[in-house]
Design a protein around this motif. Sequence first.
Motif, PDB file in Angstrom:
ATOM      1  N   TRP A 143       3.146  22.354-116.439  1.00 14.86           N
ATOM      2  CA  TRP A 143       2.779  21.170-117.207  1.00 14.86           C
ATOM      3  C   TRP A 143       3.756  20.037-116.921  1.00 14.86           C
ATOM      4  O   TRP A 143       4.837  20.267-116.387  1.00 14.86           O
ATOM      5  CB  TRP A 143       2.680  21.433-118.703  1.00 14.86           C
ATOM      6  N   THR A 144       3.321  18.848-117.282  1.00 18.13           N
ATOM      7  CA  THR A 144       4.187  17.678-117.207  1.00 18.13           C
ATOM      8  C   THR A 144       3.959  16.842-118.456  1.00 18.13           C
ATOM      9  O   THR A 144       2.848  16.794-118.980  1.00 18.13           O
ATOM     10  CB  THR A 144       3.944  16.857-115.922  1.00 18.13           C
ATOM     11  N   GLN A 145       5.015  16.238-118.933  1.00 21.07           N
ATOM     12  CA  GLN A 145       4.945  15.359-120.094  1.00 21.07           C
ATOM     13  C   GLN A 145       5.543  14.004-119.732  1.00 21.07           C
ATOM     14  O   GLN A 145       6.509  13.922-118.965  1.00 21.07           O
ATOM     15  CB  GLN A 145       5.702  15.944-121.286  1.00 21.07           C
ATOM     16  N   GLY A 189       4.813  22.841-123.757  1.00 20.62           N
ATOM     17  CA  GLY A 189       4.825  21.421-123.436  1.00 20.62           C
ATOM     18  C   GLY A 189       4.481  20.500-124.589  1.00 20.62           C
ATOM     19  O   GLY A 189       4.584  19.287-124.458  1.00 20.62           O
ATOM     20  N   THR A 190       4.093  21.059-125.722  1.00 18.20           N
ATOM     21  CA  THR A 190       3.797  20.242-126.897  1.00 18.20           C
ATOM     22  C   THR A 190       5.098  19.625-127.416  1.00 18.20           C
ATOM     23  O   THR A 190       6.100  20.329-127.579  1.00 18.20           O
ATOM     24  CB  THR A 190       3.168  21.106-128.016  1.00 18.20           C
ATOM     25  N   ARG A 191       5.076  18.317-127.672  1.00 17.26           N
ATOM     26  CA  ARG A 191       6.286  17.686-128.201  1.00 17.26           C
ATOM     27  C   ARG A 191       6.441  18.048-129.664  1.00 17.26           C
ATOM     28  O   ARG A 191       5.566  17.793-130.481  1.00 17.26           O
ATOM     29  CB  ARG A 191       6.240  16.174-128.019  1.00 17.26           C
ATOM     30  N   TYR A 205      12.793  23.401-115.414  1.00 18.20           N
ATOM     31  CA  TYR A 205      12.426  22.171-116.097  1.00 18.20           C
ATOM     32  C   TYR A 205      13.174  21.035-115.419  1.00 18.20           C
ATOM     33  O   TYR A 205      14.406  21.071-115.321  1.00 18.20           O
ATOM     34  CB  TYR A 205      12.802  22.240-117.576  1.00 18.20           C
ATOM     35  N   TYR A 257      10.591  19.760-126.982  1.00 21.21           N
ATOM     36  CA  TYR A 257       9.264  20.250-126.621  1.00 21.21           C
ATOM     37  C   TYR A 257       9.196  21.754-126.802  1.00 21.21           C
ATOM     38  O   TYR A 257      10.187  22.471-126.575  1.00 21.21           O
ATOM     39  CB  TYR A 257       8.953  19.901-125.159  1.00 21.21           C
ATOM     40  N   LYS A 304       7.535  21.167-115.958  1.00 25.47           N
ATOM     41  CA  LYS A 304       7.846  22.590-116.000  1.00 25.47           C
ATOM     42  C   LYS A 304       7.206  23.258-114.791  1.00 25.47           C
ATOM     43  O   LYS A 304       6.012  23.096-114.528  1.00 25.47           O
ATOM     44  CB  LYS A 304       7.316  23.240-117.280  1.00 25.47           C
ATOM     45  N   TYR A 357       6.758  10.180-121.496  1.00 23.65           N
ATOM     46  CA  TYR A 357       6.995   9.352-122.680  1.00 23.65           C
ATOM     47  C   TYR A 357       7.193   7.921-122.203  1.00 23.65           C
ATOM     48  O   TYR A 357       8.041   7.638-121.352  1.00 23.65           O
ATOM     49  CB  TYR A 357       8.227   9.807-123.471  1.00 23.65           C
ATOM     50  N   ARG A 404       9.914  11.479-117.693  1.00 23.95           N
ATOM     51  CA  ARG A 404       9.067  12.516-117.103  1.00 23.95           C
ATOM     52  C   ARG A 404       9.772  13.858-117.289  1.00 23.95           C
ATOM     53  O   ARG A 404      10.963  13.989-117.019  1.00 23.95           O
ATOM     54  CB  ARG A 404       8.867  12.239-115.620  1.00 23.95           C
TER      55      ARG A 404
END
Length: 184
Positions: free
Chosen positions: A82-84, A129-131, A55, A125, A73, A86, A70
Amino acid sequence: MRISTIVVLTSLLIVMTFAVPLRAQEVDWVARFDGGGSIDDIALAMAADASGNVYVAGYSYGPSGDDDVRLVKISAAGEFLWTQVYSGGVGWDDARDVHVAADGTVTIVGFTATAKDWDALIAQYAPDGTRNWLTTWDGGGMDDAKAVALDDDGYIYVAVESDGPDLSDDIVTMRLTPAGVVDW
């Protein structure tokens, strides 16, 4: 004669130590993340889980030219999972540290800009990847969460660089519940 023998043996030992070929580690994989275009993507922290997934937390420049948090994973084989992102919407938002718990939940800390200053940012998270939640803390000035740790019960401990009453930086330590509520 005894001293010269010791000197010769010591010299021989030193030469043999450095003459042994050193072997470099081999690189298993390289994963390059490009958030798009010629905009910078900056890594500031990294952690790995028990399965070897990695991560990476930091920031990418968003469309408005401001930083956005940013979190990426990467699998143990070097594939992006995945990438998240905010974006607080007002200005810079950066992740400074990341922690992966035994159950695979990922917690990041950093800061988010507000209309008047920075607030400490803490987000968690799920492994997919879900917050799970995101919370901020405003100590009344520039508040930048720098480090995170979790205990065995899931409580989250955060170290924050925060403007003190005399405008010098202070260390603020806080504890959050597993649900992201500031406990103390």
